[in-house]
Design an enzyme around this catalytic site. Structure first.
Site, PDB file in Angstrom:
ATOM      1  N   HIS A   4      24.496 -86.018  82.622  1.00 35.74           N
ATOM      2  CA  HIS A   4      23.784 -87.156  82.062  1.00 35.74           C
ATOM      3  C   HIS A   4      24.790 -88.306  81.903  1.00 35.74           C
ATOM      4  O   HIS A   4      25.992 -88.099  82.034  1.00 35.74           O
ATOM      5  CB  HIS A   4      23.170 -86.795  80.714  1.00 35.74           C
ATOM      6  CG  HIS A   4      22.054 -85.808  80.809  1.00 35.74           C
ATOM      7  ND1 HIS A   4      21.258 -85.498  79.739  1.00 35.74           N
ATOM      8  CD2 HIS A   4      21.583 -85.059  81.852  1.00 35.74           C
ATOM      9  CE1 HIS A   4      20.352 -84.602  80.097  1.00 35.74           C
ATOM     10  NE2 HIS A   4      20.533 -84.310  81.379  1.00 35.74           N
ATOM     11  N   CYS A  63      20.490 -87.059  74.312  1.00 31.23           N
ATOM     12  CA  CYS A  63      19.759 -85.806  74.136  1.00 31.23           C
ATOM     13  C   CYS A  63      20.639 -84.851  73.321  1.00 31.23           C
ATOM     14  O   CYS A  63      21.823 -85.120  73.098  1.00 31.23           O
ATOM     15  CB  CYS A  63      19.409 -85.214  75.500  1.00 31.23           C
ATOM     16  SG  CYS A  63      20.825 -84.508  76.380  1.00 31.23           S
ATOM     17  N   CYS A  91      23.966 -84.042  75.030  1.00 27.70           N
ATOM     18  CA  CYS A  91      24.925 -85.149  75.054  1.00 27.70           C
ATOM     19  C   CYS A  91      25.464 -85.459  73.661  1.00 27.70           C
ATOM     20  O   CYS A  91      26.659 -85.699  73.494  1.00 27.70           O
ATOM     21  CB  CYS A  91      24.283 -86.387  75.668  1.00 27.70           C
ATOM     22  SG  CYS A  91      23.911 -86.182  77.426  1.00 27.70           S
ATOM     23  N   GLU A 106      26.001 -89.915  79.340  1.00 32.50           N
ATOM     24  CA  GLU A 106      27.024 -89.705  78.315  1.00 32.50           C
ATOM     25  C   GLU A 106      28.033 -88.646  78.744  1.00 32.50           C
ATOM     26  O   GLU A 106      29.228 -88.767  78.487  1.00 32.50           O
ATOM     27  CB  GLU A 106      26.376 -89.280  76.983  1.00 32.50           C
ATOM     28  CG  GLU A 106      25.424 -90.303  76.413  1.00 32.50           C
ATOM     29  CD  GLU A 106      23.982 -90.106  76.840  1.00 32.50           C
ATOM     30  OE1 GLU A 106      23.084 -90.588  76.134  1.00 32.50           O
ATOM     31  OE2 GLU A 106      23.727 -89.474  77.895  1.00 32.50           O
TER      32      GLU A 106
END
Length: 198
Positions: free
Chosen positions: A93, A123, A126, A95
């Site tokens: 992702h 999320c 992350c 991040e």
């Protein structure tokens, strides 16, 4: 709550630049009341400026517009940039990408002085990585509920809950910075029934 130390006031000063206020500003002040002063940035940052850099990263992958940057709070220097690369690896992702890039490029970085800017609320995976890295500040644009409303796959645990339930860290999470611009990134992605959006 008492007086807010100058290191906290510096970050709070950036709230005006980040177009935040009202209940969100009050929530952040309350959250800071529990934060460790050892890990708080000593300078105010222009949240809109850095969120625009995260947006620029997101625009590199318009079908998955999750972009992120990590900023050194004392100097304002951008230390790393990243974006969603989940087509290469499902855990990459935005991040995760920016954290991994910084760790690879600057293994001796002082994580305690950093702010992570991201186009969407982290999320749970992350936000947990942010906690393990020791990044004390997270600033995001679009919220998890907003993304869910558009049909994006999101685990229904907010970033602040992950931060709150991490007893060994005191991470401040600030949402809604340039939310309109960030929301537009996700609204522009065509909906495909039954297809994962992460």
């Amino acid at each position: 709550m008492g007086m807010i130390p100058s290191s906290r006031r510096g970050f709070l000063a950036g709230l005006g630049l980040g177009a935040m206020g009202g209940a969100a500003g009050l929530w952040l002040v309350q959250r800071l009341g529990t934060a460790s002063t050892a890990t708080l940035p000593a300078t105010s940052l222009d949240h809109q400026r850095y969120m625009r850099l995260a947006i620029a990263q997101a625009q590199k992958v318009p079908e998955l517009p999750f972009g992120a940057v990590i900023v050194d709070s004392p100097t304002g220097a951008v230390l790393a940039e990243g974006h969603n690369r989940s087509k290469e690896n499902p855990t990459f992702h935005g991040e995760m990408d920016v954290i991994n890039r910084l760790a690879a490029d600057q293994p001796k970085v002082d994580w305690d002085s950093l702010v992570l800017y991201t186009t969407a609320e982290p999320c749970p995976m992350c936000q947990s990585a942010i906690e393990w890295a020791g990044i004390p500040w997270v600033v995001y644009g679009s919220s998890i509920p907003f993304l869910q409303g558009l049909g994006w796959w999101q685990i229904d645990i907010r970033a602040d809950e992950v931060a709150r339930r991490t007893p060994f860290r005191r991470t401040a999470v600030l949402g809604g910075v340039l939310a309109k611009e960030c929301n537009a990134l996700f609204e522009a992605v065509p909906r495909r029934p039954g297809s994962p959006k992460e």
